[in-house]
Design a protein around this motif. Structure first.
Motif, PDB file in Angstrom:
ATOM      1  N   UNK A  42       0.844  -1.195   0.000  1.00  0.00           N
ATOM      2  CA  UNK A  42       0.000   0.000   0.000  1.00  0.00           C
ATOM      3  C   UNK A  42       0.881   1.247   0.000  1.00  0.00           C
ATOM      4  N   UNK A  43       0.365   2.325  -0.566  1.00  0.00           N
ATOM      5  CA  UNK A  43       1.078   3.605  -0.530  1.00  0.00           C
ATOM      6  C   UNK A  43       1.316   4.009   0.925  1.00  0.00           C
ATOM      7  N   UNK A  44       2.528   4.468   1.256  1.00  0.00           N
ATOM      8  CA  UNK A  44       2.844   4.833   2.642  1.00  0.00           C
ATOM      9  C   UNK A  44       1.882   5.881   3.220  1.00  0.00           C
ATOM     10  N   UNK A  45       1.655   5.792   4.528  1.00  0.00           N
ATOM     11  CA  UNK A  45       0.672   6.641   5.211  1.00  0.00           C
ATOM     12  C   UNK A  45       1.017   8.123   5.100  1.00  0.00           C
ATOM     13  N   UNK A  46       2.318   8.470   5.187  1.00  0.00           N
ATOM     14  CA  UNK A  46       2.670   9.895   5.141  1.00  0.00           C
ATOM     15  C   UNK A  46       2.325  10.503   3.791  1.00  0.00           C
ATOM     16  N   UNK A  47       2.402   9.710   2.729  1.00  0.00           N
ATOM     17  CA  UNK A  47       2.049  10.204   1.396  1.00  0.00           C
ATOM     18  C   UNK A  47       0.534  10.375   1.291  1.00  0.00           C
ATOM     19  N   UNK A  48      -0.207   9.425   1.833  1.00  0.00           N
ATOM     20  CA  UNK A  48      -1.669   9.557   1.845  1.00  0.00           C
ATOM     21  C   UNK A  48      -2.102  10.799   2.623  1.00  0.00           C
ATOM     22  N   UNK A  49      -1.437  11.011   3.762  1.00  0.00           N
ATOM     23  CA  UNK A  49      -1.799  12.164   4.594  1.00  0.00           C
ATOM     24  C   UNK A  49      -1.554  13.482   3.862  1.00  0.00           C
ATOM     25  N   UNK A  50      -0.494  13.530   3.072  1.00  0.00           N
ATOM     26  CA  UNK A  50      -0.223  14.745   2.284  1.00  0.00           C
ATOM     27  C   UNK A  50      -1.345  14.994   1.282  1.00  0.00           C
ATOM     28  N   UNK A  51      -1.880  13.915   0.708  1.00  0.00           N
ATOM     29  CA  UNK A  51      -2.988  14.053  -0.236  1.00  0.00           C
ATOM     30  C   UNK A  51      -4.264  14.501   0.479  1.00  0.00           C
ATOM     31  N   UNK A  52      -4.512  13.920   1.634  1.00  0.00           N
ATOM     32  CA  UNK A  52      -5.703  14.298   2.416  1.00  0.00           C
ATOM     33  C   UNK A  52      -5.630  15.770   2.816  1.00  0.00           C
TER      34      UNK A  52
END
Length: 396
Positions: A42-52
């Motif tokens: 899965x895409x790393x959480x920190x990258x997802x958080x940047x998108x959110x």
């Protein structure tokens, strides 16, 4: 009535195999897919958080066609740190995936009658992107004994006054092999002597094993850098296939032309994904290191097991996440009235009889092989190897 261009282009064989495997799964068949080139992480959480955060901040409008400056700066920083290459913003274009970057390059520099040298085995889209721009793909075979590297002699022999460019892919899809610095120096010397462009696809740059190092051909000197367009992205290194962010670096006039082409096709890459890409490039890189360690375990197991199956011989790849075994030793054998005469026959047999999806080598320009992706769980790989072994053993 379709245009001539529309009739020339074929669908991606790798995606076609994946679609058939998914259709079988949907109908209830337990298919193990070793076909698609997509990290199973899965895409790393920190990258997802940047998108959110980008969504919450309202960063959901059009951006500059070629990408926002902070992302271009992050790409520039990456090239400087990883490849000892210095670029300006005017020499960078962010697109909707590395494939889009390659398509923009093809549109910008290939024309009717131009010849483009493509080492075989090749990624499936290279020839079609040449053809769609009315240019001519010149397929030059490479060999296992050479580590699938383009030989200087064969390169020279295939250059004419119509030759415009050479496409290089290191680490390679489908072979998983990388070019040595010495081999790249030889290719660079020939390219400069004949005034050829180099299109260098380096999307698997971060996925290396056994102490193998990556050299970008553009880093070998000012002259070759001025003739090279480097393509990279985040799909493979950061498990971001669906985010669709790739980028290219090269001479200003080519990047400007590519930007103009992009402005009339997709406009800007996704705004939210661009913010995620900044985090991917500038944030912690331990995820990629972890992923490489896991891929390495799978690589070691898969290659070792393939080499114990009668009729299969597999060199150990040095990069990417593919094994490219030589399966020609199986051809001529039969089971249930089916004779395996080609890589396509073998791929169909394995899918229908063993319920394992692989990609035939003829899709990549070499019928003596099939491609297996180990970007799936070790459990899947173990089960797949058992099924392949049993299916091959049924052939007489």
């Amino acid at each position: 009535m379709l245009s001539e261009r529309g009739r020339k282009i074929k669908p991606s064989p790798t995606l076609a195999i994946d679609a058939k495997a998914k259709a079988m799964k949907a109908s209830g068949t337990d298919v193990i897919s070793l076909g698609v080139g997509e990290p199973d992480f899965d895409t790393p959480a920190n990258i997802k958080e940047a998108a959110i955060k980008a969504i919450k901040d309202g960063f959901t409008k059009y951006t500059a066609v070629g990408g926002i400056d902070p992302l271009k700066d992050a790409v520039i920083e990456k090239f400087s740190k990883d490849n000892s290459l210095e670029y300006t913003r005017e020499e960078i274009l962010v697109s909707c995936g590395a494939k889009h970057s390659l398509y923009n390059i093809a549109q910008a520099i290939y024309g009717p009658g131009d010849k483009v040298i493509i080492p075989s085995p090749y990624w499936v889209s290279y020839p079609d992107q040449v053809v769609v721009n009315d240019a001519v793909p010149v397929i030059v075979k490479t060999y296992e004994k050479d580590g699938f590297m383009l030989s200087p002699g064969l390169l020279e022999a295939n250059i004419t006054n119509k030759t415009k460019a050479i496409i290089l892919n290191s680490p390679s899809n489908p072979t998983g092999f990388t070019y040595t610095r010495k081999a790249l120096e030889q290719i660079a010397e020939i390219a400069l002597r004949h005034n050829l462009y180099i299109v260098s696809d380096e999307i698997y740059e971060k996925l290396l094993y056994d102490g193998t190092s990556h050299t970008s051909i553009a880093s070998l000197g000012r002259e070759i850098k001025e003739k090279t367009i480097v393509v990279n992205g985040l799909s493979k290194s950061h498990a971001m296939t669906g985010w669709r962010i790739g980028y290219a670096a090269g001479p200003k006039e080519i990047i400007k032309a590519m930007t103009n082409i992009q402005s009339q096709s997709t406009s800007n890459p996704n705004s939210i994904a661009q913010m995620a890409a900044i985090e991917a490039l500038k944030g912690p890189q331990d995820f990629t290191d972890m992923m490489v360690r896991e891929f390495n375990k799978r690589r070691e197991f898969l290659v070792s097991e393939l080499n114990t199956i009668s009729g299969i011989a597999c060199l150990k790849p040095t990069g990417a996440f593919y094994a490219f075994p030589n399966t020609s030793g199986i051809y001529g054998r039969s089971a249930n009235g089916k004779t395996i005469a080609s890589s396509s026959d073998l791929a169909v047999y394995l899918l229908e009889d063993a319920h394992v999806a692989v990609v035939p080598g003829n899709a990549f320009g070499d019928d003596g092989f099939v491609r297996l992706s180990y970007a799936t769980s070790m459990e899947n790989i173990r089960r797949a190897v058992i099924r392949i072994r049993e299916a091959v053993n049924r052939l007489k």
